[in-house]
Design a protein around this motif. Structure first.
Motif, PDB file in Angstrom:
ATOM      1  N   LEU A 192     -21.331  16.985   2.503  1.00  0.00           N
ATOM      2  CA  LEU A 192     -20.814  17.297   3.940  1.00  0.00           C
ATOM      3  C   LEU A 192     -21.835  18.518   4.531  1.00  0.00           C
ATOM      4  CD1 LEU A 192     -17.217  17.850   3.044  1.00  0.00           C
ATOM      5  CD2 LEU A 192     -17.760  16.073   4.460  1.00  0.00           C
ATOM      6  N   MET A 193     -22.289  19.228   3.851  1.00  0.00           N
ATOM      7  CA  MET A 193     -23.246  20.081   4.365  1.00  0.00           C
ATOM      8  C   MET A 193     -24.574  19.608   5.080  1.00  0.00           C
ATOM      9  SD  MET A 193     -22.952  23.531   1.870  1.00  0.00           S
ATOM     10  CE  MET A 193     -23.944  24.545   2.852  1.00  0.00           C
ATOM     11  N   THR A 194     -24.864  18.323   4.552  1.00  0.00           N
ATOM     12  CA  THR A 194     -26.033  17.744   4.893  1.00  0.00           C
ATOM     13  C   THR A 194     -25.795  17.004   6.268  1.00  0.00           C
ATOM     14  OG1 THR A 194     -25.489  15.549   3.855  1.00  0.00           O
ATOM     15  CG2 THR A 194     -26.848  17.065   2.571  1.00  0.00           C
ATOM     16  N   LEU A 195     -24.600  16.825   6.817  1.00  0.00           N
ATOM     17  CA  LEU A 195     -24.406  16.355   7.872  1.00  0.00           C
ATOM     18  C   LEU A 195     -24.714  17.160   9.274  1.00  0.00           C
ATOM     19  CD1 LEU A 195     -20.751  15.154   7.407  1.00  0.00           C
ATOM     20  CD2 LEU A 195     -22.731  13.678   7.593  1.00  0.00           C
ATOM     21  N   ALA A 196     -24.667  18.572   8.855  1.00  0.00           N
ATOM     22  CA  ALA A 196     -25.361  19.430   9.945  1.00  0.00           C
ATOM     23  C   ALA A 196     -24.517  19.432  11.072  1.00  0.00           C
ATOM     24  CB  ALA A 196     -27.072  19.471  10.075  1.00  0.00           C
ATOM     25  N   ALA A 197     -23.195  19.271  11.068  1.00  0.00           N
ATOM     26  CA  ALA A 197     -22.499  19.063  12.088  1.00  0.00           C
ATOM     27  C   ALA A 197     -21.919  20.454  12.849  1.00  0.00           C
ATOM     28  CB  ALA A 197     -21.266  18.108  12.051  1.00  0.00           C
ATOM     29  N   GLY A 198     -22.237  20.589  14.040  1.00  0.00           N
ATOM     30  CA  GLY A 198     -22.090  21.699  14.798  1.00  0.00           C
ATOM     31  C   GLY A 198     -20.952  21.719  15.608  1.00  0.00           C
ATOM     32  N   LYS A 199     -20.570  22.490  16.193  1.00  0.00           N
ATOM     33  CA  LYS A 199     -19.251  22.887  17.285  1.00  0.00           C
ATOM     34  C   LYS A 199     -19.485  21.645  18.364  1.00  0.00           C
ATOM     35  CE  LYS A 199     -16.646  25.694  20.354  1.00  0.00           C
ATOM     36  NZ  LYS A 199     -16.694  27.451  20.764  1.00  0.00           N
ATOM     37  N   GLY A 200     -18.177  21.127  18.188  1.00  0.00           N
ATOM     38  CA  GLY A 200     -18.215  19.929  19.399  1.00  0.00           C
ATOM     39  C   GLY A 200     -18.544  18.603  18.682  1.00  0.00           C
ATOM     40  N   SER A 201     -19.197  18.503  17.345  1.00  0.00           N
ATOM     41  CA  SER A 201     -19.283  17.178  16.906  1.00  0.00           C
ATOM     42  C   SER A 201     -18.172  16.662  16.494  1.00  0.00           C
ATOM     43  CB  SER A 201     -20.364  17.460  15.549  1.00  0.00           C
ATOM     44  OG  SER A 201     -21.377  18.189  15.920  1.00  0.00           O
ATOM     45  N   MET A 202     -18.200  15.460  16.402  1.00  0.00           N
ATOM     46  CA  MET A 202     -17.022  14.507  15.801  1.00  0.00           C
ATOM     47  C   MET A 202     -16.908  14.267  14.356  1.00  0.00           C
ATOM     48  SD  MET A 202     -14.957  14.488  18.695  1.00  0.00           S
ATOM     49  CE  MET A 202     -13.706  13.093  17.917  1.00  0.00           C
ATOM     50  N   LEU A 203     -15.892  14.243  13.763  1.00  0.00           N
ATOM     51  CA  LEU A 203     -15.958  13.721  12.334  1.00  0.00           C
ATOM     52  C   LEU A 203     -15.168  12.407  12.209  1.00  0.00           C
ATOM     53  CD1 LEU A 203     -15.414  17.030  10.276  1.00  0.00           C
ATOM     54  CD2 LEU A 203     -17.464  16.017  10.860  1.00  0.00           C
ATOM     55  N   HIS A 204     -15.902  11.565  11.852  1.00  0.00           N
ATOM     56  CA  HIS A 204     -15.239  10.119  11.557  1.00  0.00           C
ATOM     57  C   HIS A 204     -14.838   9.947  10.332  1.00  0.00           C
ATOM     58  CE1 HIS A 204     -13.917   6.109  12.279  1.00  0.00           C
ATOM     59  NE2 HIS A 204     -14.671   5.752  11.257  1.00  0.00           N
ATOM     60  N   VAL A 205     -13.500  10.038   9.879  1.00  0.00           N
ATOM     61  CA  VAL A 205     -12.960   9.885   8.415  1.00  0.00           C
ATOM     62  C   VAL A 205     -12.477   8.855   8.293  1.00  0.00           C
ATOM     63  CG1 VAL A 205     -11.527  11.277   6.940  1.00  0.00           C
ATOM     64  CG2 VAL A 205     -12.621  12.472   8.784  1.00  0.00           C
ATOM     65  N   GLU A 206     -12.729   8.170   7.064  1.00  0.00           N
ATOM     66  CA  GLU A 206     -12.150   6.594   6.758  1.00  0.00           C
ATOM     67  C   GLU A 206     -11.610   7.125   5.118  1.00  0.00           C
ATOM     68  OE1 GLU A 206     -15.313   3.723   6.831  1.00  0.00           O
ATOM     69  OE2 GLU A 206     -15.156   3.710   9.086  1.00  0.00           O
ATOM     70  N   ALA A 207     -10.523   6.554   4.983  1.00  0.00           N
ATOM     71  CA  ALA A 207      -9.955   6.647   3.766  1.00  0.00           C
ATOM     72  C   ALA A 207      -9.399   5.567   3.050  1.00  0.00           C
ATOM     73  CB  ALA A 207      -8.752   8.015   3.772  1.00  0.00           C
ATOM     74  N   TRP A 208      -9.355   5.285   1.752  1.00  0.00           N
ATOM     75  CA  TRP A 208      -8.635   4.125   1.036  1.00  0.00           C
ATOM     76  C   TRP A 208      -7.951   4.778  -0.064  1.00  0.00           C
ATOM     77  CZ3 TRP A 208     -13.664   4.629   2.801  1.00  0.00           C
ATOM     78  CH2 TRP A 208     -13.997   3.785   3.665  1.00  0.00           C
ATOM     79  N   GLY A 209      -6.919   4.141  -0.470  1.00  0.00           N
ATOM     80  CA  GLY A 209      -6.288   4.318  -1.738  1.00  0.00           C
ATOM     81  C   GLY A 209      -4.768   4.967  -1.371  1.00  0.00           C
ATOM     82  N   PRO A 210      -4.032   5.231  -2.564  1.00  0.00           N
ATOM     83  CA  PRO A 210      -2.590   5.805  -2.306  1.00  0.00           C
ATOM     84  C   PRO A 210      -2.397   6.844  -1.688  1.00  0.00           C
ATOM     85  CG  PRO A 210      -3.030   4.979  -4.818  1.00  0.00           C
ATOM     86  CD  PRO A 210      -4.546   4.989  -3.692  1.00  0.00           C
ATOM     87  N   ASP A 211      -3.296   7.770  -1.589  1.00  0.00           N
ATOM     88  CA  ASP A 211      -3.216   9.023  -0.836  1.00  0.00           C
ATOM     89  C   ASP A 211      -4.022   9.157   0.422  1.00  0.00           C
ATOM     90  OD1 ASP A 211      -1.457  10.152  -2.648  1.00  0.00           O
ATOM     91  OD2 ASP A 211      -2.934  11.418  -3.661  1.00  0.00           O
ATOM     92  N   ALA A 212      -4.398   7.946   0.840  1.00  0.00           N
ATOM     93  CA  ALA A 212      -5.340   7.818   2.164  1.00  0.00           C
ATOM     94  C   ALA A 212      -4.907   8.762   3.217  1.00  0.00           C
ATOM     95  CB  ALA A 212      -5.864   6.215   2.373  1.00  0.00           C
ATOM     96  N   GLU A 213      -3.581   8.278   3.547  1.00  0.00           N
ATOM     97  CA  GLU A 213      -2.858   8.969   4.689  1.00  0.00           C
ATOM     98  C   GLU A 213      -3.005  10.506   4.699  1.00  0.00           C
ATOM     99  OE1 GLU A 213       0.674   8.373   7.897  1.00  0.00           O
ATOM    100  OE2 GLU A 213       0.883   7.644   5.820  1.00  0.00           O
TER     101      GLU A 213
END
Length: 230
Positions: A192-213
């Motif tokens: 996650l830290m390698t993303l170097a995502a600053g303020k205003g950056s969008m995080l696109h999150v994808e999830a699979w599995g029983p606890d995905a939601e």
């Protein structure tokens, strides 16, 4: 009460530093450093580890993290000598990242087994278990069946630095879901830290599995709250 953590290292400075770092993410979790020998040399001390276990009793269980091989042997010896070894778990995890993930899971109220798995999930070997999550605003999560996706804007001033990465990774590693954030493993603080995502950056999150939601809700809740930062 929360699960308590013990850090066994060959270096007193490393153990103290790891605890200091993890405490920034989990201020309510008791962490005890047991580094170096009794006379201040590099090595491990059975007496120090036994003392750390004694200091850690009274919580909701104890999880021990170690660095090198002989530290594991010292910790195992201490477990054999302790009065109630069933309440003390030894995690197979990298010391610093595993400790941070364990501390965040403990801060969130996870039990000892889940805290151990959160630490071990840094290697990808821990079987996830449920933990408390937050909720996100209505309509911010989309999905059907077991797969869910969400897009969340970073609003905290510092963006994706160590503390937010630790909170995301620690919580996700305790859930029964596979999650990616902008294409990297959401349960890995380092990734996650390698993303170097600053303020205003969008995080696109994808999830699979029983606890995905629940995983989407957890990440979205943290991001929308700015991780509790300005």
């Amino acid at each position: 009460m929360t699960v308590r953590l013990i850090v066994v290292s060959h270096s007193e400075k490393i153990a103290d530093g790891a605890v200091e770092l993890a405490a920034q993410m989990a201020p309510d979790v008791l962490m005890v450093a047991a580094g170096g020998t009794a006379d201040g040399r590099i090595g491990t001390s059975l007496e120090k580890v036994m003392s750390a276990i004694d200091q850690s009793t009274g919580g909701d269980g104890v999880v021990v993290l170690t660095d090198l091989g002989s530290a594991v042997l010292t910790a195992e010896s201490a477990l054999e000598l302790t009065a109630d070894p069933s309440g003390v778990l030894l995690a197979d995890a990298p010391l610093v990242e595993g400790l941070v993930a364990a501390a965040v899971a403990a801060q969130g109220g996870a039990d000892a087994e889940a805290v151990k798995r959160a630490a071990e999930a840094v290697y990808g070997s821990g079987a996830p278990a449920p933990s408390p999550v937050s909720s996100v605003a209505e309509g911010s999560v989309t999905g059907a069946g077991p797969e869910f996706t969400g897009d969340f804007e970073l609003i905290n001033q510092a963006g994706m630095h160590a503390r937010p990465a630790a909170k995301i990774a620690g919580g996700l590693s305790a859930l029964n879901a596979e999650v990616t954030v902008n294409g990297v493993d959401g349960a890995s603080m380092t990734s996650l830290m390698t993303l170097a995502a600053g303020k205003g950056s969008m995080l696109h999150v994808e999830a699979w599995g029983p606890d995905a939601e629940r995983a989407l809700n957890y990440v979205g809740g943290l991001v929308q709250a700015g991780f509790g930062e300005p």
